[in-house]
Design an enzyme around this catalytic site. Structure first.
Site, PDB file in Angstrom:
ATOM      1  NE  ARG A 106      35.643  63.974  43.601  1.00 34.25           N
ATOM      2  CZ  ARG A 106      35.973  63.853  44.894  1.00 34.25           C
ATOM      3  NH1 ARG A 106      37.248  63.778  45.250  1.00 34.25           N
ATOM      4  NH2 ARG A 106      35.042  63.799  45.827  1.00 34.25           N
TER       5      ARG A 106
ATOM      6  CG  HIS B  87      31.357  67.327  47.497  1.00 32.34           C
ATOM      7  ND1 HIS B  87      30.966  66.193  46.809  1.00 32.34           N
ATOM      8  CD2 HIS B  87      32.397  66.927  48.304  1.00 32.34           C
ATOM      9  CE1 HIS B  87      31.727  65.173  47.174  1.00 32.34           C
ATOM     10  NE2 HIS B  87      32.592  65.587  48.071  1.00 32.34           N
TER      11      HIS B  87
ATOM     12  CD  GLN C 258      31.279  65.011  52.466  1.00 35.03           C
ATOM     13  OE1 GLN C 258      32.063  64.336  51.819  1.00 35.03           O
ATOM     14  NE2 GLN C 258      30.958  64.705  53.712  1.00 35.03           N
TER      15      GLN C 258
ATOM     16  CG  ASP D  55      36.405  71.283  52.674  1.00 36.13           C
ATOM     17  OD1 ASP D  55      37.194  70.345  52.921  1.00 36.13           O
ATOM     18  OD2 ASP D  55      35.980  71.527  51.515  1.00 36.13           O
TER      19      ASP D  55
ATOM     20  CB  CYS E   6      33.665  66.848  53.442  1.00 36.29           C
ATOM     21  SG  CYS E   6      34.985  67.870  52.760  1.00 36.29           S
TER      22      CYS E   6
ATOM     23  NE  ARG F 166      30.202  61.276  50.149  1.00 39.60           N
ATOM     24  CZ  ARG F 166      31.183  61.691  49.343  1.00 39.60           C
ATOM     25  NH1 ARG F 166      32.267  62.232  49.866  1.00 39.60           N
ATOM     26  NH2 ARG F 166      31.088  61.610  48.025  1.00 39.60           N
TER      27      ARG F 166
HETATM   28  N1   CP Z   1      34.861  63.973  50.996  1.00 35.53           N
HETATM   29  C1   CP Z   1      35.236  63.496  49.796  1.00 35.53           C
HETATM   30  O1   CP Z   1      34.594  63.743  48.770  1.00 35.53           O
HETATM   31  O2   CP Z   1      36.336  62.709  49.831  1.00 35.53           O
HETATM   32  P1   CP Z   1      37.159  62.153  48.579  1.00 35.53           P
HETATM   33  O3   CP Z   1      37.825  63.352  47.939  1.00 35.53           O
HETATM   34  O4   CP Z   1      38.144  61.218  49.192  1.00 35.53           O
HETATM   35  O5   CP Z   1      36.220  61.486  47.631  1.00 35.53           O
HETATM   36  N1  NVA Z   2      36.704  71.426  48.938  1.00 35.54           N
HETATM   37  C1  NVA Z   2      37.441  70.207  48.759  1.00 35.54           C
HETATM   38  C2  NVA Z   2      36.581  69.021  49.074  1.00 35.54           C
HETATM   39  C3  NVA Z   2      37.276  67.698  48.952  1.00 35.54           C
HETATM   40  C4  NVA Z   2      36.380  66.535  49.216  1.00 35.54           C
HETATM   41  C5  NVA Z   2      37.964  70.143  47.342  1.00 35.54           C
HETATM   42  O1  NVA Z   2      37.245  70.529  46.407  1.00 35.54           O
HETATM   43  O2  NVA Z   2      39.115  69.741  47.153  1.00 35.54           O
END
Ligand code: CP
Ligand code: NVA
Length: 308
Positions: free
Chosen positions: A108, A135, A138, A226, A265, A293
């Site tokens: 990540r 993502h 997701q 989101d 998400c 997930r």
């Molecule tokens: N939706 C998602 O990716 O959640 P986290 O940021 O908790 O991993």
């Molecule tokens: N768009 C959000 C998604 C989190 C799961 C971010 O990047 O923070």
């Protein structure tokens, strides 16, 4: 060829369908088992997954960890700041070293280019656990949730409201691969990356954009939003103000199809992009989406490791 999972397009329509199928079958097959017990076939026994987090995570971290346990494998979870990566060791060298120890890597990261570099120098599959650009993991869970609740993915109309962000980019990609239309309403200045929209349209994706949230939601089967402020972005009052007309309210939801589903998400900012009554209402699928997930990540791992 090492199978990376960096974006949905890399897996192609057949790959996505194979993963959704496996996720659904496996979820069904282990119903009722304690969550920490391995699936009866334990297809990843002896395999280890390393996870690198440059940003916070609850769902991605725990779902991948449990996914590996259920598939019979193990995990090593690292915060990037505690690795030599955080002291300037290059991503390429990190990739070369981790490839000698583990069988797959989830990362990540703040910068999509880093995952491209990691994959280029890794001999094992690299999986996108979220970047500033996309993502995909997701959206595998979102697709699985829609499939379970609606019986199909193809042809259902999606409406996206709010920020033109990483999650939207992956939805747009999925739409072009699995043939469902997406209507997007973002305020001016917060549109998705035009290159992502253009690439999806080139693949035949039916992607439309508008500034009018009601127009976009009208008759939609799936309503999705989101957070307005993603990780790594400044908390900006001006952005919040621009987003307010795009909040998913009960009134907006009422304009969608009568049996429309709401997806998010998570984490959600209740009272910003969505109100409690929608989050906790009968059309919300968010908890199944979060659970999925786990099931989706298992399928991604199996696909990457050549088991599908
Ligand atoms: N939706 C998602 O990716 O959640 P986290 O940021 O908790 O991993
Ligand atoms: N768009 C959000 C998604 C989190 C799961 C971010 O990047 O923070």
């Amino acid at each position: 060829m090492t199978r990376h999972f960096i974006d949905l397009a890399g897996a192609g329509s057949d790959g996505l369908r194979a993963m959704l199928d496996a996720a659904r079958t496996r979820k069904q097959a282990r119903k009722g088992l304690p969550k920490g017990r391995a699936d009866s076939d334990a297809p990843l026994a002896g395999y280890t997954l390393a996870m690198i987090f440059e940003k916070n995570s609850t769902r991605t971290r725990v779902s991948f960890d449990m996914a590996m346990r259920q598939l019979g494998g193990t995990t090593i979870v690292m915060e990037a700041g505690s690795m030599q990566l955080g002291r300037g060791e290059t991503i390429a060298d990190t990739a070369r070293v981790l490839s000698r120890y583990v069988d797959a890597i989830v990362i990540r990261t703040d910068d999509h280019q880093k995952i491209i570099d990691l994959a280029e120098h890794a001999d094992v599959p690299v999986i996108n656990g979220l970047t500033d650009q996309s993502h995909p993991c997701q959206i595998m869970a979102d697709l699985l949730t829609v499939l379970e609740h609606k019986g199909r993915v193809e042809g259902l109309e999606w409406a996206w409201l709010g920020d033109g962000n990483n999650v939207l980019h992956s939805i747009v990609e999925a739409a072009s691969l699995l043939e469902f239309p997406v209507r997007i309403a973002c305020p001016e200045g917060y549109d998705p990356d035009p290159r992502v929209i253009a690439a999806a349209r080139e693949r035949g994706g039916a992607i439309s954009t508008s500034r009018d949230p009601a127009e976009v939601v009208r008759g939609a089967d799936i309503v999705v939003t989101d957070t307005w402020i993603s990780m790594g972005q400044e908390h900006a009052e001006a952005k919040l103000a621009a987003m307010m007309p795009y909040q998913v309210s009960e009134a907006l939801m009422a304009q969608a199809a009568p049996d429309a589903a709401f997806l998010h998400c998570l984490p959600a900012h209740r009272g910003e992009e969505v109100v409690d009554a929608v989050m906790d209402g009968p059309q919300s699928l968010i908890w199944d989406e979060a659970e999925n997930r786990l099931h989706a990540q298992k399928a991604v791992l199996l696909w990457c490791l050549g088991k599908l």
